[in-house]
Design a protein around this motif. Structure first.
Motif, mmCIF file in Angstrom:
data_model
loop_
_atom_site.group_PDB
_atom_site.id
_atom_site.type_symbol
_atom_site.label_atom_id
_atom_site.label_comp_id
_atom_site.label_asym_id
_atom_site.label_seq_id
_atom_site.Cartn_x
_atom_site.Cartn_y
_atom_site.Cartn_z
ATOM 1 N N MET A 1 3.159 15.708 15.017
ATOM 2 C CA MET A 1 3.751 14.495 15.522
ATOM 3 C C MET A 1 3.658 13.435 14.426
ATOM 4 S SD MET A 1 2.933 12.220 18.917
ATOM 5 C CE MET A 1 1.199 12.008 18.681
ATOM 6 N N ASN A 2 4.754 12.781 14.182
ATOM 7 C CA ASN A 2 4.812 11.660 13.250
ATOM 8 C C ASN A 2 5.006 10.380 14.048
ATOM 9 O OD1 ASN A 2 4.800 13.135 10.734
ATOM 10 N ND2 ASN A 2 6.854 13.808 11.265
ATOM 11 N N VAL A 3 4.181 9.404 13.770
ATOM 12 C CA VAL A 3 4.300 8.113 14.441
ATOM 13 C C VAL A 3 4.590 7.065 13.374
ATOM 14 C CG1 VAL A 3 3.123 6.372 15.839
ATOM 15 C CG2 VAL A 3 2.666 8.804 16.229
ATOM 16 N N VAL A 4 5.647 6.301 13.594
ATOM 17 C CA VAL A 4 6.009 5.225 12.665
ATOM 18 C C VAL A 4 6.244 3.954 13.478
ATOM 19 C CG1 VAL A 4 6.960 6.723 10.871
ATOM 20 C CG2 VAL A 4 8.438 5.918 12.701
ATOM 21 N N ASN A 5 6.211 2.838 12.807
ATOM 22 C CA ASN A 5 6.399 1.545 13.456
ATOM 23 C C ASN A 5 7.691 0.893 12.987
ATOM 24 O OD1 ASN A 5 3.873 1.266 14.972
ATOM 25 N ND2 ASN A 5 2.921 1.292 12.953
ATOM 26 N N LEU A 6 8.249 0.032 13.814
ATOM 27 C CA LEU A 6 9.431 -0.721 13.416
ATOM 28 C C LEU A 6 9.143 -1.604 12.211
ATOM 29 C CD1 LEU A 6 10.852 -1.945 16.850
ATOM 30 C CD2 LEU A 6 11.678 -0.072 15.439
ATOM 31 N N PHE A 7 7.945 -2.144 12.172
ATOM 32 C CA PHE A 7 7.534 -3.059 11.108
ATOM 33 C C PHE A 7 6.413 -2.428 10.294
ATOM 34 C CE2 PHE A 7 9.094 -5.645 14.611
ATOM 35 C CZ PHE A 7 9.950 -6.533 13.970
ATOM 36 N N ALA A 8 6.429 -2.652 8.991
ATOM 37 C CA ALA A 8 5.321 -2.201 8.151
ATOM 38 C C ALA A 8 4.079 -3.042 8.422
ATOM 39 C CB ALA A 8 5.708 -2.281 6.680
ATOM 40 N N LEU A 9 4.272 -4.320 8.696
ATOM 41 C CA LEU A 9 3.156 -5.209 8.995
ATOM 42 C C LEU A 9 2.585 -4.855 10.363
ATOM 43 C CD1 LEU A 9 1.500 -7.798 8.279
ATOM 44 C CD2 LEU A 9 3.178 -9.049 9.642
ATOM 45 N N ARG A 10 1.290 -4.691 10.417
ATOM 46 C CA ARG A 10 0.616 -4.457 11.688
ATOM 47 C C ARG A 10 -0.421 -5.546 11.878
ATOM 48 N NH1 ARG A 10 -1.456 1.424 11.910
ATOM 49 N NH2 ARG A 10 -2.359 0.492 13.751
ATOM 50 N N SER A 11 -0.427 -6.112 13.049
ATOM 51 C CA SER A 11 -1.346 -7.204 13.340
ATOM 52 C C SER A 11 -1.648 -7.221 14.831
ATOM 53 C CB SER A 11 -0.709 -8.539 12.926
ATOM 54 O OG SER A 11 -1.497 -9.610 13.355
ATOM 55 N N LYS A 12 -2.823 -7.662 15.185
ATOM 56 C CA LYS A 12 -3.165 -7.807 16.603
ATOM 57 C C LYS A 12 -2.394 -8.954 17.241
ATOM 58 C CE LYS A 12 -7.754 -5.849 16.331
ATOM 59 N NZ LYS A 12 -9.192 -6.053 16.532
ATOM 60 N N ASP A 13 -1.883 -9.846 16.420
ATOM 61 C CA ASP A 13 -1.141 -11.002 16.910
ATOM 62 C C ASP A 13 0.313 -10.917 16.438
ATOM 63 O OD1 ASP A 13 -0.129 -13.437 17.695
ATOM 64 O OD2 ASP A 13 -1.886 -14.563 17.022
ATOM 65 N N PRO A 14 1.240 -10.575 17.339
ATOM 66 C CA PRO A 14 2.640 -10.394 16.960
ATOM 67 C C PRO A 14 3.322 -11.636 16.379
ATOM 68 C CG PRO A 14 2.244 -9.517 19.146
ATOM 69 C CD PRO A 14 1.005 -10.257 18.738
ATOM 70 N N LYS A 15 2.732 -12.810 16.537
ATOM 71 C CA LYS A 15 3.377 -14.007 15.985
ATOM 72 C C LYS A 15 3.519 -13.901 14.463
ATOM 73 C CE LYS A 15 -0.641 -17.002 15.331
ATOM 74 N NZ LYS A 15 -1.363 -18.173 15.783
ATOM 75 N N TYR A 16 2.674 -13.099 13.827
ATOM 76 C CA TYR A 16 2.770 -12.944 12.372
ATOM 77 C C TYR A 16 4.046 -12.210 11.957
ATOM 78 C CZ TYR A 16 -1.958 -14.716 12.224
ATOM 79 O OH TYR A 16 -3.069 -15.508 12.369
ATOM 80 N N LEU A 17 4.614 -11.429 12.862
ATOM 81 C CA LEU A 17 5.889 -10.776 12.565
ATOM 82 C C LEU A 17 6.989 -11.806 12.359
ATOM 83 C CD1 LEU A 17 5.807 -7.906 15.209
ATOM 84 C CD2 LEU A 17 5.450 -7.677 12.740
ATOM 85 N N LYS A 18 6.873 -12.929 13.036
ATOM 86 C CA LYS A 18 7.889 -13.986 12.940
ATOM 87 C C LYS A 18 7.730 -14.842 11.694
ATOM 88 C CE LYS A 18 8.448 -14.408 17.921
ATOM 89 N NZ LYS A 18 8.326 -15.276 19.089
ATOM 90 N N VAL A 19 6.513 -15.001 11.221
ATOM 91 C CA VAL A 19 6.283 -15.922 10.107
ATOM 92 C C VAL A 19 6.060 -15.228 8.764
ATOM 93 C CG1 VAL A 19 5.393 -17.721 11.617
ATOM 94 C CG2 VAL A 19 3.789 -16.109 10.566
ATOM 95 N N HIS A 20 5.758 -13.953 8.771
ATOM 96 C CA HIS A 20 5.533 -13.221 7.523
ATOM 97 C C HIS A 20 6.854 -13.120 6.753
ATOM 98 C CE1 HIS A 20 4.624 -9.884 4.816
ATOM 99 N NE2 HIS A 20 3.353 -10.201 4.991
ATOM 100 N N PRO A 21 6.838 -13.275 5.433
ATOM 101 C CA PRO A 21 8.083 -13.236 4.663
ATOM 102 C C PRO A 21 8.779 -11.867 4.661
ATOM 103 C CG PRO A 21 6.205 -13.426 3.186
ATOM 104 C CD PRO A 21 5.682 -13.582 4.584
#
Length: 96
Positions: A1-21
């Motif tokens: 099984m291969n598991v991948v994420n939509l975003f390379a950035l992983r964080s406990k706080d999703p707000k960083y997905l919005k502000v990360h460059p």
């Protein structure tokens, strides 16, 4: 099984997905496609809450358009594959 994420950035706080460059990362699409090409079943499971940040869900759906994706369940509106965290363990994949 291969598991991948939509975003390379992983964080406990999703707000960083919005502000990360560059939360997607420069090579994340390649990793996603590599995982898909090494798998017998493509099972989407990103959930609906944060997947639309930077239109990422639509970008990945476009990348995966040549394939036949499945999911365990769809969100109430039917526009996202549910994340498995709170789903019953006996669900079988359905076409997405």
């Amino acid at each position: 099984m291969n598991v991948v994420n939509l975003f390379a950035l992983r964080s406990k706080d999703p707000k960083y997905l919005k502000v990360h460059p560059n939360p997607i990362g420069d090579e994340n699409d390649r990793y996603i496609l590599d995982a898909v090409n090494e798998s017998d079943l493509l099972l989407l499971a990103w959930g609906g809450k944060h997947s639309s940040i930077k239109n990422r869900n639509k970008e990945v759906q476009s990348i995966l358009s040549p394939y036949e994706p499945y999911c365990l369940k769809k969100t109430v509106k039917g526009n996202h594959p549910r994340h498995p965290l709170y789903l019953k363990k006996d669900l079988k994949p359905i076409p997405y």
